[in-house]
Scaffold this active site. Structure first.
Site, PDB file in Angstrom:
ATOM      1  N   GLY A   1     -15.052   7.900   0.919  1.00 46.70           N
ATOM      2  CA  GLY A   1     -15.543   9.445   1.218  1.00 46.70           C
ATOM      3  C   GLY A   1     -15.402  10.042  -0.151  1.00 46.70           C
TER       4      GLY A   1
ATOM      5  CB  ALA B   1     -48.642  10.702 -16.813  1.00 49.76           C
TER       6      ALA B   1
HETATM    7  C1  HXC Z   1      -3.826   5.688   2.040  1.00 49.39           C
HETATM    8  C2  HXC Z   1      -3.823   5.060  -0.197  1.00 49.39           C
HETATM    9  C3  HXC Z   1      -5.231   5.051  -0.265  1.00 49.39           C
HETATM   10  C4  HXC Z   1      -5.877   5.274   1.117  1.00 49.39           C
HETATM   11  C5  HXC Z   1      -4.550   4.451  -2.200  1.00 49.39           C
HETATM   12  N1  HXC Z   1      -3.394   4.365  -1.350  1.00 49.39           N
HETATM   13  N2  HXC Z   1      -5.702   4.484  -1.467  1.00 49.39           N
HETATM   14  N3  HXC Z   1      -3.128   5.458   0.960  1.00 49.39           N
HETATM   15  N4  HXC Z   1      -5.208   5.694   2.009  1.00 49.39           N
HETATM   16  N5  HXC Z   1      -7.238   5.056   1.125  1.00 49.39           N
HETATM   17  C6  HXC Z   1      -2.064   4.600  -2.009  1.00 49.39           C
HETATM   18  C7  HXC Z   1      -1.479   3.031  -2.387  1.00 49.39           C
HETATM   19  O1  HXC Z   1      -1.258   2.667  -1.035  1.00 49.39           O
HETATM   20  C8  HXC Z   1      -0.497   3.238  -3.167  1.00 49.39           C
HETATM   21  O2  HXC Z   1       0.670   3.988  -2.597  1.00 49.39           O
HETATM   22  C9  HXC Z   1      -1.142   4.621  -4.007  1.00 49.39           C
HETATM   23  O3  HXC Z   1      -2.191   5.263  -3.112  1.00 49.39           O
HETATM   24  C10 HXC Z   1      -1.741   4.079  -5.322  1.00 49.39           C
HETATM   25  O4  HXC Z   1      -2.739   3.109  -5.069  1.00 49.39           O
HETATM   26  P1  HXC Z   1      -2.799   1.672  -5.879  1.00 49.39           P
HETATM   27  O5  HXC Z   1      -3.846   0.925  -4.974  1.00 49.39           O
HETATM   28  O6  HXC Z   1      -1.422   1.019  -6.322  1.00 49.39           O
HETATM   29  O7  HXC Z   1      -3.376   2.109  -7.046  1.00 49.39           O
HETATM   30  P2  HXC Z   1      -4.789   1.013  -7.953  1.00 49.39           P
HETATM   31  O8  HXC Z   1      -4.481  -0.039  -8.170  1.00 49.39           O
HETATM   32  O9  HXC Z   1      -5.137   2.106  -9.145  1.00 49.39           O
HETATM   33  O10 HXC Z   1      -6.057   1.099  -7.098  1.00 49.39           O
HETATM   34  C11 HXC Z   1      -6.646   2.539  -6.694  1.00 49.39           C
HETATM   35  C12 HXC Z   1      -7.732   2.444  -5.472  1.00 49.39           C
HETATM   36  C13 HXC Z   1      -7.024   1.330  -4.298  1.00 49.39           C
HETATM   37  C14 HXC Z   1      -8.784   1.390  -6.189  1.00 49.39           C
HETATM   38  C15 HXC Z   1      -8.154   3.533  -5.155  1.00 49.39           C
HETATM   39  O11 HXC Z   1      -5.746   1.929  -3.967  1.00 49.39           O
HETATM   40  C16 HXC Z   1      -7.837   1.432  -3.222  1.00 49.39           C
HETATM   41  O12 HXC Z   1      -8.871   0.411  -3.440  1.00 49.39           O
HETATM   42  N6  HXC Z   1      -7.613   2.069  -2.035  1.00 49.39           N
HETATM   43  C17 HXC Z   1      -8.249   1.839  -0.901  1.00 49.39           C
HETATM   44  C18 HXC Z   1      -9.849   2.498  -0.923  1.00 49.39           C
HETATM   45  C19 HXC Z   1     -10.604   2.324   0.066  1.00 49.39           C
HETATM   46  O13 HXC Z   1     -10.883   1.417   0.783  1.00 49.39           O
HETATM   47  N7  HXC Z   1     -10.415   3.489   0.824  1.00 49.39           N
HETATM   48  C20 HXC Z   1     -10.912   3.981   2.102  1.00 49.39           C
HETATM   49  C21 HXC Z   1     -12.431   4.227   2.310  1.00 49.39           C
HETATM   50  S1  HXC Z   1     -13.171   4.467   3.510  1.00 49.39           S
HETATM   51  P3  HXC Z   1       2.026   3.523  -3.039  1.00 49.39           P
HETATM   52  O14 HXC Z   1       3.136   4.190  -2.152  1.00 49.39           O
HETATM   53  O15 HXC Z   1       2.090   1.820  -3.084  1.00 49.39           O
HETATM   54  O16 HXC Z   1       2.121   3.638  -4.483  1.00 49.39           O
HETATM   55  C22 HXC Z   1     -13.599   6.207   3.604  1.00 49.39           C
HETATM   56  C23 HXC Z   1     -14.226   6.657   4.644  1.00 49.39           C
HETATM   57  C24 HXC Z   1     -15.178   8.041   4.431  1.00 49.39           C
HETATM   58  O17 HXC Z   1     -13.327   7.009   2.617  1.00 49.39           O
HETATM   59  C25 HXC Z   1     -16.555   7.723   5.051  1.00 49.39           C
HETATM   60  C26 HXC Z   1     -17.392   7.269   4.051  1.00 49.39           C
HETATM   61  C27 HXC Z   1     -18.904   7.547   4.359  1.00 49.39           C
END
Ligand code: HXC
Length: 508
Positions: A170, A405
């Site tokens: 999102g 164009a």
């Molecule tokens: C809860 C999250 C989170 C999430 C990251 N964190 N994303 N917590 N929900 N979506 C937390 C991690 O657990 C971690 O906590 C801290 O944030 C930092 O994340 P890291 O992974 O250590 O950082 P990094 O390596 O820099 O990677 C960042 C990232 C990765 C690429 C954003 O975290 C990631 O892929 N996150 C998930 C992305 C995702 O799939 N999101 C859901 C999307 S669905 P700790 O405590 O361990 O430090 C969506 C639906 C909306 O959004 C509708 C769309 C139409």
């Protein structure tokens, strides 16, 4: 009372600390600023008023109740940019990766509702992993509420998204619904699903940079309109862009004090167009020379460089420029250029920004790649955008205006108000060689040179179009700035009566 004040300060300090010193240090170590540091650079000093710094999430699944941080991962409020109001939210990566919970989303929605009601733009600074996974559908619902407001606010107040860290789900969809997306080189990424999920599903092994870095999004996907080397430069550029934008769809175009004489003549423009029709020249030179103090904010510079889009000023007031760039692919209109310019024209029209179009276009790009890629539909987008736009539209043909164009590029037939041509203009269905080879095919190759001369003498000038009133005047290049200023003055109070419709149906 002293106790209560102390308690207040303690709570404020806790909110300001975000995810804590270690996570802030990690943020800095990655070359990124914190949410609050970013807001300080974006807004005028001391102008930020924060809301909801004591908001905490209400979830307890997966032990999240043990991790409640005041502010819940987003800093929201309002302030000013060079004295003009702006609503701002900045995602705090140090708090659960800046992820969007139900309450986090509510804070953003509050800001967006205020922005729509009070008529000021919204700037979102993104550094977030998308929906907070532990909150499930509550987080998705939160995003739904944000998306809905992005759509409702579209065309009401300008919305700007700045991607300043890894963003997913999102937190890339909401930016995609806004007017402008900017990124920071090397530290920001945008993807629906990250490299890990990509590897599992499609077996592609890609780095975050390859999947959704700023180079990809500014040159190939066109998701982002620009990228800057670090947080500070990026935020300073957003301030510069902001100065060009009206606050809302009913507000006047901003006008700044200016010393640059609108009558300023640019004799060098008389020799800008080379004698040879196939030799390129830099259209940017023309844009800068007619703009106040040569100040031009280019939008999407790296995507489809064969067309230039961006903001300048004439007599202190914002103008949206669209111009074919002969330096790239001879300024041809292809699918990418058409989409890029159409989006820009529609932004200008939403927010009553007068438009100036400079035309030097050899036509639409031929070939299977373009045809199979849908150039018919993409080209139609630009035509549609120009024809529906009711803002003041002034056009100058500097050299070629060939074929469809010619029609598309803000011709009189697309409801442009004032159409000028330089004496070097060539307005025809196509270039001389192609035209003569079709219409005099039967006469054989020996006849071609003579026929080409005949065709050039007849069509490759602005006077045929001028004799029909499609061109209002043939102007001297050096006087272009003054002629534009006069035309824009004349159009200041333009009003257009529209036929009632719910909305149009632009080819998407
Ligand atoms: C809860 C999250 C989170 C999430 C990251 N964190 N994303 N917590 N929900 N979506 C937390 C991690 O657990 C971690 O906590 C801290 O944030 C930092 O994340 P890291 O992974 O250590 O950082 P990094 O390596 O820099 O990677 C960042 C990232 C990765 C690429 C954003 O975290 C990631 O892929 N996150 C998930 C992305 C995702 O799939 N999101 C859901 C999307 S669905 P700790 O405590 O361990 O430090 C969506 C639906 C909306 O959004 C509708 C769309 C139409």
């Amino acid at each position: 009372m002293a106790d209560i004040l102390e308690e207040l300060e303690k709570r404020r300090d806790a909110a300001r600390a975000g995810g804590g010193a270690a996570r802030i240090a990690a943020q800095h170590a990655r070359g990124k600023l914190t949410a609050r540091e970013r807001i300080e650079i974006l807004l005028d000093p001391g102008s930020f008023e924060e809301f909801d710094m004591f908001v905490e999430h209400r979830s307890s699944d997966f032990s999240t109740d043990k991790n409640r941080i005041p502010g819940d991962g987003v800093v929201t409020g309002w302030g000013t940019i060079n004295g003009r109001m702006a609503y701002v939210y900045a995602k705090d990566f140090t708090v659960l990766g800046g992820s969007t919970s139900e309450t986090h989303a509510q804070k953003i929605c509050k800001i967006m509702d205020m922005a729509m009601q009070n008529g000021a733009p919204v700037i979102g600074l993104f550094d977030s992993g998308g929906a907070r996974i532990q909150e499930g559908v509550a987080a998705l619902a939160g995003f739904g509420e944000i998306f809905k407001r992005n759509v409702l606010a579209s065309g009401v107040v300008p919305q700007i998204s700045v991607i300043m860290g890894p963003c997913a789900g999102g937190d890339v969809y909401s930016p995609a619904l806004t007017d402008f997306v900017f990124m920071v080189q090397g530290t920001s990424y945008m993807f629906i699903t990250g490299p890990d999920v990509t590897r599992t599903v499609t077996h592609e092994d890609v780095t975050p940079e390859e999947l959704g870095g700023s180079l990809v999004h500014t040159t190939r996907s066109s998701v982002a309109d620009g990228a800057y080397e670090n947080d500070i430069v990026c935020l300073e550029e957003i301030r510069r862009l902001y100065d060009f934008l009206p606050l809302n769809n009913r507000a006047p175009t901003p006008a700044w004090p200016v010393e640059d004489d609108p009558r300023r003549e640019e004799l060098s423009l008389d020799t800008l167009v080379p004698d040879s029709a196939n030799q390129p020249y830099d259209m940017m030179e023309l844009i800068r020379k007619v703009s106040d103090e040569a100040d031009f904010f280019e939008v999407a510079a790296k995507f489809a460089p064969n067309i230039i889009t961006g903001f300048g000023r004439i007599e202190g007031a914002t103008v949206g420029f669209v111009a074919n760039q002969p330096m790239a692919l001879a300024g041809v209109l292809d699918s990418d250029a058409s989409r890029k310019a159409a989006r820009f024209v529609r932004f200008c029209d939403c927010f009553n920004i007068p438009m100036v179009t400079f035309v030097d276009v050899p036509g639409f790009m031929p070939g299977t790649a373009q045809e199979h890629g849908g150039i018919i539909k993409h080209g139609a987008k630009l035509l549609f955008a120009y024809a529906e736009a009711t803002v003041p539209k002034v056009t100058v043909i500097t050299r070629k205006a060939y074929g469809g164009a010619y029609d598309v590029m803000a011709s009189k037939h697309m409801r442009a108000d004032v159409n000028y041509a330089w004496p070097s203009a060539q307005i025809a269905v196509m270039g001389p060689k192609g035209a003569v080879e079709i219409i005099f095919k039967k006469e054989g190759p020996d006849a071609i040179p003579g026929r080409m001369k005949e065709y050039e003498d007849r069509f490759l000038n602005p006077f045929v179009a001028a004799s029909r009133g499609y061109i209002d005047d043939v102007i001297r290049p050096h006087s272009t700035r003054w002629r534009l200023a006069r035309a824009l003055r004349m159009l200041k109070n333009k009003q257009v009566a529209q036929i009632w419709k719910k909305h149009d149906n632009i080819p998407l």
